[in-house]
Write an enzyme that holds these catalytic residues in place. Structure first.
Site, PDB file in Angstrom:
ATOM      1  N   HIS A 132       0.869  -1.180   0.000  1.00 43.81           N
ATOM      2  CA  HIS A 132       0.000   0.000   0.000  1.00 43.81           C
ATOM      3  C   HIS A 132       0.908   1.233   0.000  1.00 43.81           C
ATOM      4  O   HIS A 132       2.025   1.174   0.520  1.00 43.81           O
ATOM      5  CB  HIS A 132      -0.832  -0.053   1.284  1.00 43.81           C
ATOM      6  CG  HIS A 132      -1.884   0.999   1.419  1.00 43.81           C
ATOM      7  ND1 HIS A 132      -1.605   2.284   1.818  1.00 43.81           N
ATOM      8  CD2 HIS A 132      -3.227   0.944   1.229  1.00 43.81           C
ATOM      9  CE1 HIS A 132      -2.738   2.977   1.874  1.00 43.81           C
ATOM     10  NE2 HIS A 132      -3.733   2.188   1.517  1.00 43.81           N
ATOM     11  N   ASP A 209       2.972  -4.677   7.912  1.00 40.26           N
ATOM     12  CA  ASP A 209       1.762  -3.868   7.789  1.00 40.26           C
ATOM     13  C   ASP A 209       0.575  -4.827   7.905  1.00 40.26           C
ATOM     14  O   ASP A 209       0.266  -5.566   6.983  1.00 40.26           O
ATOM     15  CB  ASP A 209       1.783  -3.146   6.434  1.00 40.26           C
ATOM     16  CG  ASP A 209       0.459  -2.438   6.129  1.00 40.26           C
ATOM     17  OD1 ASP A 209      -0.503  -2.600   6.900  1.00 40.26           O
ATOM     18  OD2 ASP A 209       0.411  -1.737   5.106  1.00 40.26           O
ATOM     19  N   LYS A 235     -10.497  -0.599  10.396  1.00 41.30           N
ATOM     20  CA  LYS A 235     -10.682  -1.730   9.481  1.00 41.30           C
ATOM     21  C   LYS A 235     -11.025  -3.006  10.251  1.00 41.30           C
ATOM     22  O   LYS A 235     -11.219  -4.063   9.664  1.00 41.30           O
ATOM     23  CB  LYS A 235      -9.405  -1.959   8.665  1.00 41.30           C
ATOM     24  CG  LYS A 235      -9.091  -0.837   7.691  1.00 41.30           C
ATOM     25  CD  LYS A 235      -7.863  -1.188   6.863  1.00 41.30           C
ATOM     26  CE  LYS A 235      -7.231   0.020   6.204  1.00 41.30           C
ATOM     27  NZ  LYS A 235      -7.947   0.498   5.027  1.00 41.30           N
ATOM     28  N   CYS A 373      -4.831   2.632  -3.603  1.00 39.60           N
ATOM     29  CA  CYS A 373      -3.587   3.104  -3.008  1.00 39.60           C
ATOM     30  C   CYS A 373      -2.447   2.120  -3.229  1.00 39.60           C
ATOM     31  O   CYS A 373      -1.607   1.926  -2.347  1.00 39.60           O
ATOM     32  CB  CYS A 373      -3.741   3.379  -1.509  1.00 39.60           C
ATOM     33  SG  CYS A 373      -4.890   4.703  -1.166  1.00 39.60           S
TER      34      CYS A 373
HETATM   35  C1  LIG Z   1      -2.413  -2.736   3.576  1.00 43.92           C
HETATM   36  C2  LIG Z   1      -2.743  -1.371   4.069  1.00 43.92           C
HETATM   37  N1  LIG Z   1      -1.798  -0.621   4.645  1.00 43.92           N
HETATM   38  C3  LIG Z   1      -2.049   0.606   5.114  1.00 43.92           C
HETATM   39  C4  LIG Z   1      -3.296   1.178   5.013  1.00 43.92           C
HETATM   40  C5  LIG Z   1      -3.520   2.567   5.547  1.00 43.92           C
HETATM   41  O1  LIG Z   1      -4.332   2.523   6.657  1.00 43.92           O
HETATM   42  P1  LIG Z   1      -4.861   3.871   7.333  1.00 43.92           P
HETATM   43  O2  LIG Z   1      -5.472   4.667   6.213  1.00 43.92           O
HETATM   44  O3  LIG Z   1      -5.872   3.409   8.319  1.00 43.92           O
HETATM   45  O4  LIG Z   1      -3.710   4.558   7.946  1.00 43.92           O
HETATM   46  C6  LIG Z   1      -4.313   0.444   4.419  1.00 43.92           C
HETATM   47  C7  LIG Z   1      -5.676   1.007   4.293  1.00 43.92           C
HETATM   48  O5  LIG Z   1      -6.111   1.532   3.310  1.00 43.92           O
HETATM   49  C8  LIG Z   1      -4.035  -0.853   3.928  1.00 43.92           C
HETATM   50  O6  LIG Z   1      -4.983  -1.574   3.330  1.00 43.92           O
END
Ligand SMILES: Cc1ncc(COP(=O)(O)O)c(C=O)c1O
Lengths: 415, 151
Positions: A132, A209, A235, A373
């Site tokens: 991401h 992550d 989430k 993303c």
């Molecule tokens: C794999 C992964 N990493 C990081 C994130 C970022 O999370 P947050 O927007 O809650 O900081 C997301 C969420 O979109 C994700 O799916």
């Protein structure tokens, strides 16, 4: 890590579970909401809403400050969540649980406080091809600053990391390896045991992550042995604005704070400040108190159902979805990794994901269309975007069938 | 379903599946790239401008049906027009897709572009319909930067 379940768990009652989520009763233009965007964020059970409401109505005060009863109790509830998180992910010590705003802030914290001071010109930071943006950009930023090199472990055409090649990427210059537990764009579950084992053999710390893993899988810090594990409350059925960095105590202790301010100090004069102990050293300022309490309620809720039940029900749903979608002409599933979580991305020949999502929306079906993303993942598959459906244990087979009917409508409109 | 039929009219589907004026212009005098970061739609526009009017136009890019049909129909609508005329036309088009001209009868002057009227029921898709116009205006100003739908 759980493999796809073979035995359906019959005790799990999805009808009953759905009653816990007020938002699942919503109508979208007169049609029942079919919420399949759980990878972006999940709906909230009443238990979470009520816990936060009750806190604000009858137990509210700031934490770690007052000697009066209300503040003492607020502090207690807030700190209880730290213990719940510790138990939920099987951390060794409550001091290893740091409250942050979410996964993004958590990764930035580790990049800034752990990696940055340890990086020198010519060093390497290793990430993977399916990260991401939150697990790419912070590393790019510190690499640029320190003239270090960002290297990327490749994946194959099924969306599986090429772990066989990992050794050639782990060098005596690698300072940290950062990898998603579950890919948000493809649903691939990465083989963390192997990855962490290989990295640790070279003395390289690993950040995981876990944003897309914690809501679906049992995660166990003792079993994984990773150095940092980061995830978001929103989430996993909890509120927005709060997330967790798990870090091994020795590492956290050796790190300097991320932000300065109140709470993270033990004494301040204009000449010198002594930092507070773990975990407070990393928690500057008034934290997200009600959100922490909401997260605690979400964890209680998940544990009452049981992560094994959740995982096996979601795997059944996923199997049903993949079987039905595979029957649709011109539809192509993106990401065919063997080990996968309840996320699937797809494209349809000649029809843009954005158009698909608009048409599905008119049927009350919420899916995500875009690059999720993860633009490098899209580039890898040479597509601009995908449609992504991400399932929760509150989804039903009927909702999958509604999705399939919606897709046939798309095919009909586009002739 | 009828809102969807109105959005995805035959002319829009036809232009999205068989876009007109696709390609590059060897002797372009103006050029701009457009990008919608939200959905990843990309468009590149080449112009040949002579004496203040558009002599020729080509585009390249990938996007959804609405954005592809929009750029394809745009290339047909603006040949021979001046920058000022194009700005006025875009103003009307913008009002049409955002639903600002419901009763004014403005869409009468829009010709084929009036097929985008259905977009007004889909606020999330306005940017798909307007990306090509933002890019065209950027090309006319010969702005080097990438045009986006974000202001
Ligand atoms: C794999 C992964 N990493 C990081 C994130 C970022 O999370 P947050 O927007 O809650 O900081 C997301 C969420 O979109 C994700 O799916």
């Amino acid at each position: 890590m759980l493999m796809p379940a073979k035995n359906p768990i019959t005790s799990f009652d999805v009808r009953k579970v759905r009653k816990d989520f007020p938002a699942l009763e919503l109508l979208i233009r007169g049609k029942p909401l079919v919420y399949l965007d759980n990878g972006a964020s999940t709906q909230k059970p009443s238990a979470v809403l009520e816990a936060m409401d009750d806190f604000y109505r009858s137990r509210y005060a700031n934490v770690h400050r007052g000697v009066y009863e209300l503040s003492e109790k607020a502090t207690q509830s807030f700190e209880e969540t730290r213990d719940k998180v510790k138990n939920f992910i099987h951390a060794g010590d409550r001091k290893e649980i740091i409250f942050v705003r979410g996964t993004t802030e958590g990764i930035n914290l580790v990049a800034h406080s752990f990696a940055r001071p340890r990086l020198q010109e010519g060093d390497e930071v290793l990430i993977t091809a399916m990260e991401h943006h939150a697990n790419i950009v912070p590393w790019q930023m510190i690499c640029a600053e320190k003239k270090a090199r960002l290297r990327v472990v490749p994946m194959d055409a099924t969306g599986t990391l090429m772990v066989d090649h990992l050794d050639s990427y782990l060098t005596d210059k690698t300072r940290i390896l950062c990898v998603a537990h579950v890919s948000n764009a493809l649903g691939t579950i990465n083989p963390l045991e192997t990855i962490i084992h290989k990295a640790h053999r070279m003395g390289i710390p690993v950040l995981v992550d876990g944003a897309q893993a914690v809501p679906h899988l049992l995660v166990d810090m003792q079993e994984l042995g990773c150095d940092f594990y980061v995830f978001s409350s929103h989430k996993m059925y909890g509120p927005t604005g709060i997330g967790i960095v798990y870090g091994k105590k020795e590492l956290l202790e050796a790190m300097s704070p991320y932000q300065g301010g109140g709470d993270m100090i033990s004494s301040v004069t204009f000449e010198k400040t002594t930092y507070n102990d773990l975990p407070y050293k990393f928690e500057a300022g008034t934290p997200a108190i009600a959100e922490a309490i909401g997260l605690g309620a979400a964890i209680d809720y998940l544990q009452a159902i049981g992560m094994e039940s959740i995982n096996s029900f979601e795997n059944e749903l996923l199997a049903h979805a993949r079987e039905e979608l595979n029957k649709i002409p011109k539809l192509k599933l993106i990401g065919e990794a063997f080990c996968r979580s309840s996320i699937f991305s797809f494209t349809i020949d000649g029809i843009h994901p954005h158009d698909i999502a608009s048409i599905l929306d008119r049927e009350g079906i919420a899916v995500r269309a875009g690059h999720h993303c993860a633009q490098p993942v899209m580039d890898f598959f040479k597509i601009p975007a995908t449609v992504r459906a991400s399932l929760s244990f509150y989804n039903t087979r009927e909702e999958i069938d509604a999705l399939v009917r919606g897709i046939y409508k798309v095919l009909d409109i586009f002739g | 379903m009828s809102e969807l039929r109105e959005l995805y009219q035959d002319m829009i589907l036809d232009h999205s599946q068989h876009p007109r004026n696709r390609g590059k212009l060897e002797k372009a005098t103006h050029h701009a790239d457009g990008f919608n970061p939200l959905c990843g739609d990309k468009v590149k526009i080449d112009l040949m401008v002579d004496n203040g009017t558009i002599k020729d136009i080509r585009f390249e890019g990938s996007g959804c049906a609405i954005s592809t049909a929009s750029v394809s129909l745009l290339t047909e609508a603006i040949k021979g027009k001046s920058e000022r005329e194009i700005e006025i036309l875009f103003g009307k088009f913008h009002d049409l897709v955002t639903g600002k001209n419901e009763n004014s009868g403005e869409s009468d002057n829009l010709g084929k572009l009036a097929v985008f009227q259905g977009v007004r029921e889909f606020p999330m898709r306005v940017k798909c319909a307007t990306l090509s116009w933002h890019t065209l205006l950027a090309a006319l100003k010969n702005e080097k930067k990438v045009a986006t739908t974000e202001k």
